[in-house]
Design an enzyme around this catalytic site. Structure first.
Site, PDB file in Angstrom:
ATOM      1  CG  HIS A 137      24.620  27.465  43.667  1.00 52.04           C
ATOM      2  ND1 HIS A 137      23.542  27.194  44.465  1.00 52.04           N
ATOM      3  CD2 HIS A 137      25.660  26.759  44.150  1.00 52.04           C
ATOM      4  CE1 HIS A 137      23.909  26.333  45.407  1.00 52.04           C
ATOM      5  NE2 HIS A 137      25.193  26.052  45.238  1.00 52.04           N
ATOM      6  CD  GLU A 148      30.789  21.611  48.399  1.00 50.93           C
ATOM      7  OE1 GLU A 148      30.293  22.081  49.453  1.00 50.93           O
ATOM      8  OE2 GLU A 148      30.266  21.779  47.287  1.00 50.93           O
TER       9      GLU A 148
END
Length: 531
Positions: A433, A350
């Site tokens: 993703h 992140e």
């Protein structure tokens, strides 16, 4: 650990001013008609003993005592600590300790540097021309806001005088809360002393994913500790299950603790500080990885730390980076199989979104979006390898701790049921993703090579899309190539073909055009059908 002197000046956080030495004095034994009862009784008797032995304690008209602490020994001995005031003003260096036996009879005393005669001579008259500005002028550039200056009797050096004690608060170089206490002579305006109001401490964290670890915290001036990393500048807060879309930089509550021991080390823990331990520690590992590997100081390379929120949403099985609040948000998992999203590679992943945003700013769609996600997977994994933690060892299984057995894997991405092993014209139509699989597969092949092998106890078997055999050069070299490609050559619309060119340019810069490393990078791209 302690920051260097230059770091202390930069952060305005760290070392504490030395306290005045306590000195023993000859005392006159007190008497007590009855043994005092408990803490309140000890305090009452101590006040009486000071009054009876005024010369010993330098206690005179205009002075008063403020209780600070009481220690009662197992044998009944009492130690009552007082701060001193004079005409209502705090006397810095006037503190004292009254030592009494179990019946409250005076045994001994300890007191700081102030002397009664000198204290009595002070008349608290403040020249009208002295203002807060005089005190602030003693600390240029320390902060952007200040508390109201407090008039005190400064007696820490044995020469009492009126002084302004001003706490200047602002933001340190890493974005953390910082402050300096500035003491200036109330008559001359000259600086007497200056010291940091925020103090670094080493806390003990019982983490969910990495065992018992040491975390960097900040000792608060009023007592206790906070999850503020004074070295790296990040702050960890409890979001109290607010949804991700409502969180801003001022949301949540800063984690604080009385004894600097945090969490209980359990998965699905009811102790809300447990997730905070992992988040705080793993943010530090991420910062250190970028700093020590690439000399990058923080997400934006400006030395400032981020705000980290844990317990975001209700059963939010996710984590995300937000540029708008310069913060990272982590959820509590699904509450059934997936615990909190605060493991090493997830946190590194992140924060790397922030690094990407600050550099190539890869668009979050099409092949650029897949490269964005692959970049976070790659460096999140590298943070895990860098940490060298015995519990959460380095591997090529992304988010294996918080999403068991893993969320994505690098050796054959298609094993998750949706990711691409090889490039095709349709890759850009996949969810980012899943299109990230091509980049992850390239990274694995360039690092470890093709075929079957076991790394850190995990079995891998990586195929190639063109039937070739690839020999790896190690993930540290490949990560160095990818970082240079990201920060020097890629742009917001770079696709996989462009990434191949960017990484080959980076490999040439780092290792040379005819190097083994350059050839391995090229071979790995060919092995995932990017030519």
């Amino acid at each position: 650990m302690s920051p260097s002197s230059s770091s202390r000046r930069r952060l305005a956080a760290g070392a504490i001013a030395a306290t005045a030495a306590l000195i023993a004095a000859t005392v006159t034994a007190g008497t007590a008609s009855a043994a005092p009862t408990g803490r309140d009784g000890a305090i009452a008797q101590a006040r009486a003993n000071v009054a009876r032995n005024a010369a010993v304690f330098g206690f005179a008209d205009g002075q008063d005592l403020v209780v600070k602490d009481v220690v009662l020994d197992a044998d009944g001995t009492q130690h009552v600590r007082f701060d001193r005031t004079y005409l209502g003003l705090p006397v810095v260096g006037g503190d004292l300790v009254v030592h009494q036996d179990a019946r409250g009879r005076l045994k001994d005393s300890s007191r700081a540097a102030a002397h009664d005669a000198a204290v009595r001579t002070i008349v608290p008259k403040v020249p009208a021309q002295l203002t807060a500005g005089r005190a602030l002028a003693a600390a240029p550039g320390v902060g952007d806001a200040a508390s109201t200056p407090e008039l005190v009797v400064w007696a820490a050096d044995g020469t009492p005088r009126l002084a302004w004690r001003t706490t200047v608060r602002g933001t340190g170089d890493h974005g953390q809360p910082a402050g300096r206490v500035i003491v200036t002579d109330a008559t001359t305006g000259e600086q007497i002393e200056a010291y940091d109001s925020e103090h670094q401490a080493a806390g003990t964290g019982h983490s969910e994913y990495t065992g018992d670890i040491t975390i960097d915290t900040t000792a608060q001036s009023g007592g206790g500790y906070a999850l503020i990393d004074p070295l790296r500048g990040h702050t960890t807060k409890d979001a109290h299950n607010a949804s991700a879309g409502t969180i801003n930089a001022n949301s949540g509550t800063l984690y604080t603790d009385a004894d600097n021991v945090w969490g209980d080390g359990r998965k699905f823990s009811t102790d809300r500080a447990t997730a905070a331990v992992d988040a705080h520690a793993n943010t530090a590992w991420t910062y250190d990885y970028y700093k020590n590997t690439f000399n990058r100081s923080g997400i934006k390379n400006d030395g400032k730390g981020a705000t980290v929120f844990v317990h975001v949403g209700t059963k939010w099985d996710n984590a995300q980076w937000s540029d708008s609040c310069f913060c990272m948000m982590t959820g509590d998992g699904d509450g059934v199989t997936d615990p909190e999203q605060v493991d090493l590679d997830t946190m590194g992943h992140e924060m790397t979104h922030g690094v990407t945003s600050a550099t190539a700013n890869l668009r979050y769609s099409g092949e650029s979006g897949g490269l964005n996600e692959a970049t976070s997977d790659i460096f999140g994994t590298m943070v895990e390898w860098y940490a060298g933690n015995a519990v959460d060892k380095g591997d090529y299984l992304f988010s294996d701790q918080s999403t068991p057995p893993w969320l994505r894997r690098f050796d054959k991405p298609s094993l998750d049921g949706g990711s691409a092993d090889c490039w095709s014209r349709k890759v850009g139509q996949l969810d980012v993703h899943n299109s990230s699989g091509v980049g992850n597969h390239w990274f694995y092949l360039a690092s470890e090579g093709s075929g079957a092998r076991t790394v850190n106890g995990v079995a891998y078997n990586s195929p190639t899309c063109n039937g070739s055999t690839v020999t790896g050069i190690g993930n540290q070299k490949v990560a160095a190539v990818w970082y240079r490609a990201l920060t020097v050559y890629m742009t917001s619309t770079t696709d996989y073909k462009g990434a191949r060119t960017a990484s080959l340019n980076a490999a040439k810069d780092l290792y040379g055009l005819n190097s083994t490393e350059y050839k391995a990078v090229a071979a790995a791209w060919s092995a995932v059908s990017v030519a």
